[in-house]
Design a protein around this motif. Structure first.
Motif, PDB file in Angstrom:
ATOM      1  N   CYS A  24       0.729  -1.050  -0.125  1.00 53.42           N
ATOM      2  CA  CYS A  24       0.263   0.026   0.198  1.00 53.42           C
ATOM      3  C   CYS A  24       0.971   1.347  -0.078  1.00 53.42           C
ATOM      4  O   CYS A  24       1.794   1.055  -0.010  1.00 53.42           O
ATOM      5  CB  CYS A  24      -0.768   0.099   1.079  1.00 53.42           C
ATOM      6  N   GLN A  53      -1.235   2.606  -6.762  1.00 56.37           N
ATOM      7  CA  GLN A  53      -2.780   2.919  -5.850  1.00 56.37           C
ATOM      8  C   GLN A  53      -3.309   1.531  -4.469  1.00 56.37           C
ATOM      9  O   GLN A  53      -2.741   1.039  -4.801  1.00 56.37           O
ATOM     10  CB  GLN A  53      -3.512   3.053  -6.932  1.00 56.37           C
ATOM     11  N   ASP A  54      -3.700   2.043  -4.253  1.00 52.10           N
ATOM     12  CA  ASP A  54      -3.805   1.085  -2.759  1.00 52.10           C
ATOM     13  C   ASP A  54      -5.436   0.317  -3.784  1.00 52.10           C
ATOM     14  O   ASP A  54      -6.209   0.836  -4.151  1.00 52.10           O
ATOM     15  CB  ASP A  54      -4.640   1.750  -1.814  1.00 52.10           C
ATOM     16  N   ASP A  55      -5.412  -0.848  -3.263  1.00 52.77           N
ATOM     17  CA  ASP A  55      -6.642  -1.960  -3.258  1.00 52.77           C
ATOM     18  C   ASP A  55      -7.397  -1.750  -2.047  1.00 52.77           C
ATOM     19  O   ASP A  55      -6.587  -2.087  -0.586  1.00 52.77           O
ATOM     20  CB  ASP A  55      -5.913  -3.785  -3.639  1.00 52.77           C
ATOM     21  N   ARG A  56      -8.403  -1.429  -1.775  1.00 50.78           N
ATOM     22  CA  ARG A  56      -9.444  -1.880  -0.708  1.00 50.78           C
ATOM     23  C   ARG A  56      -9.097  -2.886   0.208  1.00 50.78           C
ATOM     24  O   ARG A  56      -9.391  -2.926   1.490  1.00 50.78           O
ATOM     25  CB  ARG A  56     -10.648  -1.116  -0.837  1.00 50.78           C
ATOM     26  N   ARG A  59      -5.920  -2.765   1.774  1.00 50.92           N
ATOM     27  CA  ARG A  59      -5.985  -1.730   2.795  1.00 50.92           C
ATOM     28  C   ARG A  59      -6.592  -2.311   3.977  1.00 50.92           C
ATOM     29  O   ARG A  59      -5.778  -2.813   5.446  1.00 50.92           O
ATOM     30  CB  ARG A  59      -6.581  -0.768   2.337  1.00 50.92           C
ATOM     31  N   LYS A  60      -7.799  -2.747   3.368  1.00 48.45           N
ATOM     32  CA  LYS A  60      -8.358  -3.402   4.727  1.00 48.45           C
ATOM     33  C   LYS A  60      -8.213  -4.967   5.783  1.00 48.45           C
ATOM     34  O   LYS A  60      -8.076  -4.567   6.693  1.00 48.45           O
ATOM     35  CB  LYS A  60      -9.555  -4.087   4.257  1.00 48.45           C
ATOM     36  N   GLN A  63      -5.051  -3.089   7.537  1.00 55.23           N
ATOM     37  CA  GLN A  63      -6.000  -2.467   8.891  1.00 55.23           C
ATOM     38  C   GLN A  63      -6.168  -3.731   9.908  1.00 55.23           C
ATOM     39  O   GLN A  63      -5.983  -3.007  11.250  1.00 55.23           O
ATOM     40  CB  GLN A  63      -6.943  -1.178   8.315  1.00 55.23           C
ATOM     41  N   ASP A  88     -16.752 -10.483   0.952  1.00 56.35           N
ATOM     42  CA  ASP A  88     -17.696  -9.066   0.356  1.00 56.35           C
ATOM     43  C   ASP A  88     -18.915  -9.521   0.782  1.00 56.35           C
ATOM     44  O   ASP A  88     -19.484 -10.165  -0.754  1.00 56.35           O
ATOM     45  CB  ASP A  88     -16.683  -8.916  -0.725  1.00 56.35           C
ATOM     46  N   TYR A 101     -17.382   2.719   2.019  1.00 55.43           N
ATOM     47  CA  TYR A 101     -16.195   1.742   1.884  1.00 55.43           C
ATOM     48  C   TYR A 101     -15.466   3.264   2.250  1.00 55.43           C
ATOM     49  O   TYR A 101     -15.444   3.907   1.061  1.00 55.43           O
ATOM     50  CB  TYR A 101     -15.440   1.356   0.623  1.00 55.43           C
ATOM     51  N   GLY A 102     -14.692   3.550   3.370  1.00 53.66           N
ATOM     52  CA  GLY A 102     -13.565   4.564   3.486  1.00 53.66           C
ATOM     53  C   GLY A 102     -14.085   5.650   3.441  1.00 53.66           C
ATOM     54  O   GLY A 102     -13.871   6.529   3.863  1.00 53.66           O
ATOM     55  N   ASP A 108     -20.089   1.847   7.003  1.00 54.26           N
ATOM     56  CA  ASP A 108     -18.718   1.617   6.646  1.00 54.26           C
ATOM     57  C   ASP A 108     -18.574   0.360   6.481  1.00 54.26           C
ATOM     58  O   ASP A 108     -19.077  -0.770   7.469  1.00 54.26           O
ATOM     59  CB  ASP A 108     -17.445   2.071   6.533  1.00 54.26           C
TER      60      ASP A 108
END
Length: 325
Positions: A24, A53-56, A59-60, A63, A88, A101-102, A108
């Motif tokens: 990320c 770029q980040d992929d969600r 990133r999840k 996190q 998902d 998302y986000g 969220d």
């Protein structure tokens, strides 16, 4: 053997730091635990390329691991980016609100442990809204079920929403003692990978197949030989017909899972189960699992849950709290 067996929290932090750099765009954070910073700096020193770029989902995943690490929670090796794709969903299974998302707001998408005494493991996770995750907090299955039986909303969730949450928690909460699990109406879709009871497996099969007559009949051909008696076979046919008619009574756009809230459906389900001998129920449970593509969960497969330490890293204290931006 899995990573929970072989890796301690410090090594998990280093691997996380490495992945934070590699996967990320987030810059290093001063509040990260030392092991995470160490892994991040080691990856940076190797001049490893960073994504554009980040992929969600990535990133999840990062996190989730960071949040678990700073609380001392173990994360099993089967918690992967691919798993988050499988978990998902478009709507929260509890409130049925569309997930966002986000936005950092209550709708969220949030990954939550269904059994609070277990670690982060594929068979113990669901995608819920952040609001539901927060309201659920540390409540046990019994506490959630009790709230579903109240007449009025609690903490902004209606009784039926508490019931949906209890349905999600039922299998994971009774993973080591399935015989103690109560029978609940399957009024919410189960997560793709979570532990479920044998009765829930049967309910799910009936819900997704009993609508069209042809698929209902195929399911009956699969389950009837396991019943072991003419009486049990007759009750299964009555149950399948009741679900078939109940699905037709649902309003347009109403989720199919609401069929189990209709009067008489749970009575018919339990009447069929009560007609089965212990051996026939075991055979039926196995057959339902085969038809659904599932498999029994052994105590060895529950090892990554770290139930002996209530989901924490063995002999490890939580690290300094940190968060990603």
């Amino acid at each position: 053997m899995n990573l929970v067996d072989t890796m301690d929290a410090v090594e998990a932090g280093r691997r996380l730091g490495h992945d934070l750099h590699r996967l990320c765009r987030i810059p290093p954070q001063p509040c990260w635990p030392p092991a995470v910073r160490e892994g991040f700096e080691a990856a940076a020193a190797s001049r490893a390329a960073r994504p554009r770029q980040d992929d969600r989902f990535v990133r999840k995943w990062l996190q989730l691991r960071l949040g678990a690490l700073v609380r001392g929670r173990a994360v099993a090796a089967d918690v992967t980016v691919d798993l988050l794709h499988r978990l998902d969903v478009s709507h929260c299974p509890v409130t049925r609100e569309p997930l966002t998302y986000g936005t950092r707001l209550g709708r969220d998408a949030s990954v939550d442990r269904l059994n609070n005494d277990g670690a982060y493991a594929a068979s113990n996770l669901a995608m819920l809204s952040a609001r539901v995750n927060r309201i659920k907090g540390g409540r046990s299955f019994d506490e959630v079920l009790a709230l579903s039986r109240r007449a009025e909303p609690t903490s902004s969730l209606a009784p039926v929403e508490w019931l949906r949450l209890a349905v999600l928690m039922l299998g994971p909460a009774h993973a080591t003692q399935p015989q103690a699990a109560p029978a609940l109406p399957l009024c919410a879709p189960l997560p793709a990978t979570s532990v479920r009871t044998a009765l829930q497996q049967v309910q799910r099969l009936l819900t997704v197949t009993a609508g069209p007559a042809a698929s209902r009949n195929r399911l009956l051909r699969g389950l009837l030989p396991a019943c072991g008696s003419v009486a049990a076979e007759a009750r299964l046919k009555l149950l399948a017909d009741a679900v078939h008619l109940g699905l037709k009574r649902l309003a347009p756009g109403q989720p199919c899972w609401d069929v189990w809230l209709q009067p008489g459906l749970m009575t018919a389900l339990l009447a069929w189960r009560d007609a089965l001998t212990e051996r026939a129920w075991a055979h039926t449970s196995w057959t339902a699992g085969q038809l659904a593509g599932g498999q029994p969960v052994s105590r060895r497969e529950l090892a990554p849950w770290q139930l002996a330490t209530r989901g924490y890293w063995p002999a490890a204290a939580p690290l300094t709290r940190a968060a990603t931006r």
